[in-house]
Design a protein around this motif. Structure first.
Motif, mmCIF file in Angstrom:
data_model
loop_
_atom_site.group_PDB
_atom_site.id
_atom_site.type_symbol
_atom_site.label_atom_id
_atom_site.label_comp_id
_atom_site.label_asym_id
_atom_site.label_seq_id
_atom_site.Cartn_x
_atom_site.Cartn_y
_atom_site.Cartn_z
ATOM 1 N N GLN A 1 41.382 65.609 10.380
ATOM 2 C CA GLN A 1 41.312 66.406 11.604
ATOM 3 C C GLN A 1 40.498 65.602 12.622
ATOM 4 O OE1 GLN A 1 39.517 70.216 10.940
ATOM 5 N NE2 GLN A 1 40.305 71.116 12.836
ATOM 6 N N ASN A 2 41.207 64.747 13.367
ATOM 7 C CA ASN A 2 40.553 63.769 14.242
ATOM 8 C C ASN A 2 40.155 64.383 15.587
ATOM 9 O OD1 ASN A 2 39.569 61.250 14.964
ATOM 10 N ND2 ASN A 2 41.538 60.531 15.734
ATOM 11 N N LYS A 3 39.358 63.636 16.337
ATOM 12 C CA LYS A 3 38.870 64.036 17.663
ATOM 13 C C LYS A 3 38.063 65.333 17.591
ATOM 14 C CE LYS A 3 42.801 61.850 20.011
ATOM 15 N NZ LYS A 3 43.896 62.014 20.972
ATOM 16 N N ILE A 4 37.318 65.501 16.505
ATOM 17 C CA ILE A 4 36.552 66.730 16.322
ATOM 18 C C ILE A 4 35.484 66.872 17.396
ATOM 19 C CG2 ILE A 4 34.745 65.821 14.804
ATOM 20 C CD1 ILE A 4 36.774 69.026 14.172
ATOM 21 N N ASP A 5 35.112 65.738 18.007
ATOM 22 C CA ASP A 5 34.101 65.779 19.068
ATOM 23 C C ASP A 5 34.638 66.378 20.361
ATOM 24 O OD1 ASP A 5 35.662 63.336 18.795
ATOM 25 O OD2 ASP A 5 34.644 62.645 20.615
ATOM 26 N N LEU A 6 35.955 66.524 20.480
ATOM 27 C CA LEU A 6 36.554 67.094 21.690
ATOM 28 C C LEU A 6 36.856 68.579 21.553
ATOM 29 C CD1 LEU A 6 39.087 64.266 22.670
ATOM 30 C CD2 LEU A 6 36.717 64.569 23.396
ATOM 31 N N ALA A 7 36.578 69.157 20.385
ATOM 32 C CA ALA A 7 36.887 70.567 20.142
ATOM 33 C C ALA A 7 35.604 71.364 19.913
ATOM 34 C CB ALA A 7 37.810 70.701 18.931
ATOM 35 N N LYS A 8 35.596 72.594 20.404
ATOM 36 C CA LYS A 8 34.484 73.486 20.120
ATOM 37 C C LYS A 8 34.544 73.941 18.668
ATOM 38 C CE LYS A 8 34.084 75.251 24.859
ATOM 39 N NZ LYS A 8 34.141 76.450 25.730
ATOM 40 N N ARG A 9 33.443 74.439 18.162
ATOM 41 C CA ARG A 9 33.355 74.840 16.757
ATOM 42 C C ARG A 9 34.431 75.873 16.393
ATOM 43 N NH1 ARG A 9 29.070 74.567 13.131
ATOM 44 N NH2 ARG A 9 29.223 76.021 11.378
ATOM 45 N N GLU A 10 34.596 76.893 17.268
ATOM 46 C CA GLU A 10 35.585 77.940 16.990
ATOM 47 C C GLU A 10 37.004 77.372 17.026
ATOM 48 O OE1 GLU A 10 33.304 78.035 19.390
ATOM 49 O OE2 GLU A 10 31.835 79.381 18.431
ATOM 50 N N GLN A 11 37.258 76.464 17.987
ATOM 51 C CA GLN A 11 38.585 75.848 18.103
ATOM 52 C C GLN A 11 38.908 75.006 16.873
ATOM 53 O OE1 GLN A 11 38.927 73.309 21.527
ATOM 54 N NE2 GLN A 11 41.063 72.731 21.093
ATOM 55 N N ALA A 12 37.919 74.241 16.387
ATOM 56 C CA ALA A 12 38.126 73.408 15.202
ATOM 57 C C ALA A 12 38.394 74.268 13.966
ATOM 58 C CB ALA A 12 36.909 72.520 14.968
ATOM 59 N N ALA A 13 37.657 75.382 13.844
ATOM 60 C CA ALA A 13 37.852 76.273 12.694
ATOM 61 C C ALA A 13 39.229 76.933 12.743
ATOM 62 C CB ALA A 13 36.757 77.331 12.670
ATOM 63 N N GLU A 14 39.653 77.306 13.961
ATOM 64 C CA GLU A 14 40.976 77.911 14.110
ATOM 65 C C GLU A 14 42.077 76.919 13.747
ATOM 66 O OE1 GLU A 14 43.808 79.879 17.613
ATOM 67 O OE2 GLU A 14 41.671 79.484 17.991
ATOM 68 N N GLN A 15 41.894 75.656 14.186
ATOM 69 C CA GLN A 15 42.913 74.663 13.856
ATOM 70 C C GLN A 15 42.926 74.345 12.366
ATOM 71 O OE1 GLN A 15 42.702 70.507 14.252
ATOM 72 N NE2 GLN A 15 44.471 70.357 15.594
ATOM 73 N N TYR A 16 41.756 74.380 11.734
ATOM 74 C CA TYR A 16 41.698 74.172 10.284
ATOM 75 C C TYR A 16 42.587 75.196 9.584
ATOM 76 C CZ TYR A 16 39.889 74.181 5.511
ATOM 77 O OH TYR A 16 39.790 74.158 4.137
ATOM 78 N N ASN A 17 42.515 76.437 10.021
ATOM 79 C CA ASN A 17 43.359 77.483 9.418
ATOM 80 C C ASN A 17 44.835 77.222 9.704
ATOM 81 O OD1 ASN A 17 41.134 78.908 8.377
ATOM 82 N ND2 ASN A 17 40.851 80.043 10.301
ATOM 83 N N GLU A 18 45.141 76.696 10.898
ATOM 84 C CA GLU A 18 46.530 76.339 11.222
ATOM 85 C C GLU A 18 47.038 75.249 10.282
ATOM 86 O OE1 GLU A 18 46.491 75.107 15.280
ATOM 87 O OE2 GLU A 18 46.534 77.156 16.083
ATOM 88 N N ILE A 19 46.187 74.254 10.017
ATOM 89 C CA ILE A 19 46.571 73.159 9.126
ATOM 90 C C ILE A 19 46.833 73.681 7.721
ATOM 91 C CG2 ILE A 19 45.781 71.026 8.024
ATOM 92 C CD1 ILE A 19 44.173 70.439 10.583
ATOM 93 N N LYS A 20 45.934 74.531 7.208
ATOM 94 C CA LYS A 20 46.093 75.070 5.852
ATOM 95 C C LYS A 20 47.363 75.908 5.748
ATOM 96 C CE LYS A 20 43.591 74.575 2.899
ATOM 97 N NZ LYS A 20 43.535 73.487 1.887
ATOM 98 N N SER A 21 47.678 76.644 6.816
ATOM 99 C CA SER A 21 48.908 77.435 6.824
ATOM 100 C C SER A 21 50.140 76.538 6.862
ATOM 101 C CB SER A 21 48.898 78.375 8.034
ATOM 102 O OG SER A 21 50.109 79.081 8.131
ATOM 103 N N PHE A 22 50.052 75.435 7.622
ATOM 104 C CA PHE A 22 51.176 74.497 7.757
ATOM 105 C C PHE A 22 51.502 73.800 6.438
ATOM 106 C CE2 PHE A 22 51.946 69.859 8.802
ATOM 107 C CZ PHE A 22 53.316 69.984 8.930
#
Length: 340
Positions: free
Chosen positions: A58-79
């Motif tokens: 999950q690259n460019k983590i420095d460009l995402a807010k904590r909530e945004q990164a956590a939400e995308q993590y869930n998107e990845i796990k679902s994908f």
């Protein structure tokens, strides 16, 4: 390591690279929704190549807010649920800030197993790059032979060894039939990165210095060829039969939210596909189709064994899109003009 581009117009390049991999890292940008169309295609290619050892970054983590990164993590796990990557770890990283890069390196070294290598069989190297290393204006006595770069799949190569490259030089006979003349030469050097070797074993990318005419190696002209012992390589062919499996829907096409992708139509007689076999990327005409089987005629010859996996792509909206994969069931060998 093989860097496979993610851009949609370079999908064929990615498929060529996947042919020589033992494991894969799937890169996802933290500041974009997941999955992107090309992410779906890359994961489909990974499944096709049976790459069981995966790590998702999950690259460019420095460009995402904590909530945004956590939400995308869930998107990845679902994908990745239900796919070959279902149990793969998802590691947040920042390549720019080198955040968690040590974690990735530790996982690669200590968790991904080293595949069992075959050292006893005849060598078989898939060529993915080839070079003319001579500089313009070189004197005749300074000229060096061409270099073939690729991954040794089995066997051992040694400096001084006699080798053969197939398909080799391709021409047409008086009756317009394709004739292949394998190239025979000798290994004069072996390199891994900047390290000179006396012998090379499977694993990693190897540069093979030869006595081959450098013009035959210039600008990746040997890509799609294979290198090995004299008279030990598989037959060369353009006509073959495959058993194939098609995706249900196109993966690399952007669709509106909640809208399904375009349905993949079955193969049709006379259509031209983009075929990836090993490191070869060639157009192929569908000659016949019947119940999950098809006869294909390539635009250029290839040297692989029966049972080899292939990727099938179709031109959609001016871009080649992955539509499925297959396995070679049979082939019709071409005549070889053996060098003297």
């Amino acid at each position: 390591f093989v860097d496979c581009p993610g851009h949609d117009i370079l999908m064929a390049t990615m498929l060529n690279g996947a042919a020589v991999m033992d494991a894969a890292m799937l890169l996802v940008a933290s500041n974009e929704p997941c999955p992107q169309p090309q992410t779906k295609e890359h994961l489909a290619a990974v499944e096709n190549m049976k790459l069981n050892n995966l790590i998702i970054l999950q690259n460019k983590i420095d460009l995402a807010k904590r909530e945004q990164a956590a939400e995308q993590y869930n998107e990845i796990k679902s994908f990745i649920k239900g796919t070959i990557a279902a149990n793969a770890p998802v590691v947040p990283i920042s390549a720019q800030l080198k955040y968690n890069i040590d974690v990735v390196c530790d996982y690669i070294v200590n968790t991904i197993p080293v595949p069992r290598r075959d050292f006893s069989s005849d060598p078989h190297l898939i060529v993915i790059r080839s070079f003319d290393v001579n500089r313009p204006g070189s004197e005749p006595h300074e000229l060096r032979g061409g270099v073939a770069g690729g991954s040794l799949m089995k066997g051992v190569l040694r400096v001084g060894q006699e080798i053969e490259v197939r398909p080799g030089i391709v021409s047409r006979s008086a009756n317009n039939r394709i004739v292949c003349k394998p190239i025979r030469s000798r290994i004069i050097s072996l390199l891994a990165e900047q390290n000179e070797l006396q012998f090379a074993v499977p694993g990693g990318l190897i540069g093979v210095g030869t006595k081959i005419d450098p013009t035959l190696c210039r600008a990746d002209r040997l890509v799609g060829h294979v290198l090995g012992n004299v008279d030990s390589l598989p037959a060369v062919f353009i006509d073959f039969e495959i058993g194939f499996f098609l995706l249900t829907r196109l993966l690399g096409v952007q669709t509106h939210e909640k809208k399904k992708g375009t349905k993949v139509e079955t193969l049709s007689k006379g259509e031209t596909l983009l075929i990836n076999i090993g490191s070869l990327c060639s157009g192929g005409e569908v000659i016949t189709v019947e119940k999950g089987r098809a006869q294909i005629r390539l635009k250029q010859p290839v040297c692989v064994n029966v049972g080899e996996k292939i990727a099938l792509s179709r031109k959609v909206d001016m871009h080649w899109r992955l539509i499925g994969w297959g396995q070679i069931r049979s082939r019709i060998p071409l005549p070889l003009e053996m060098p003297q």
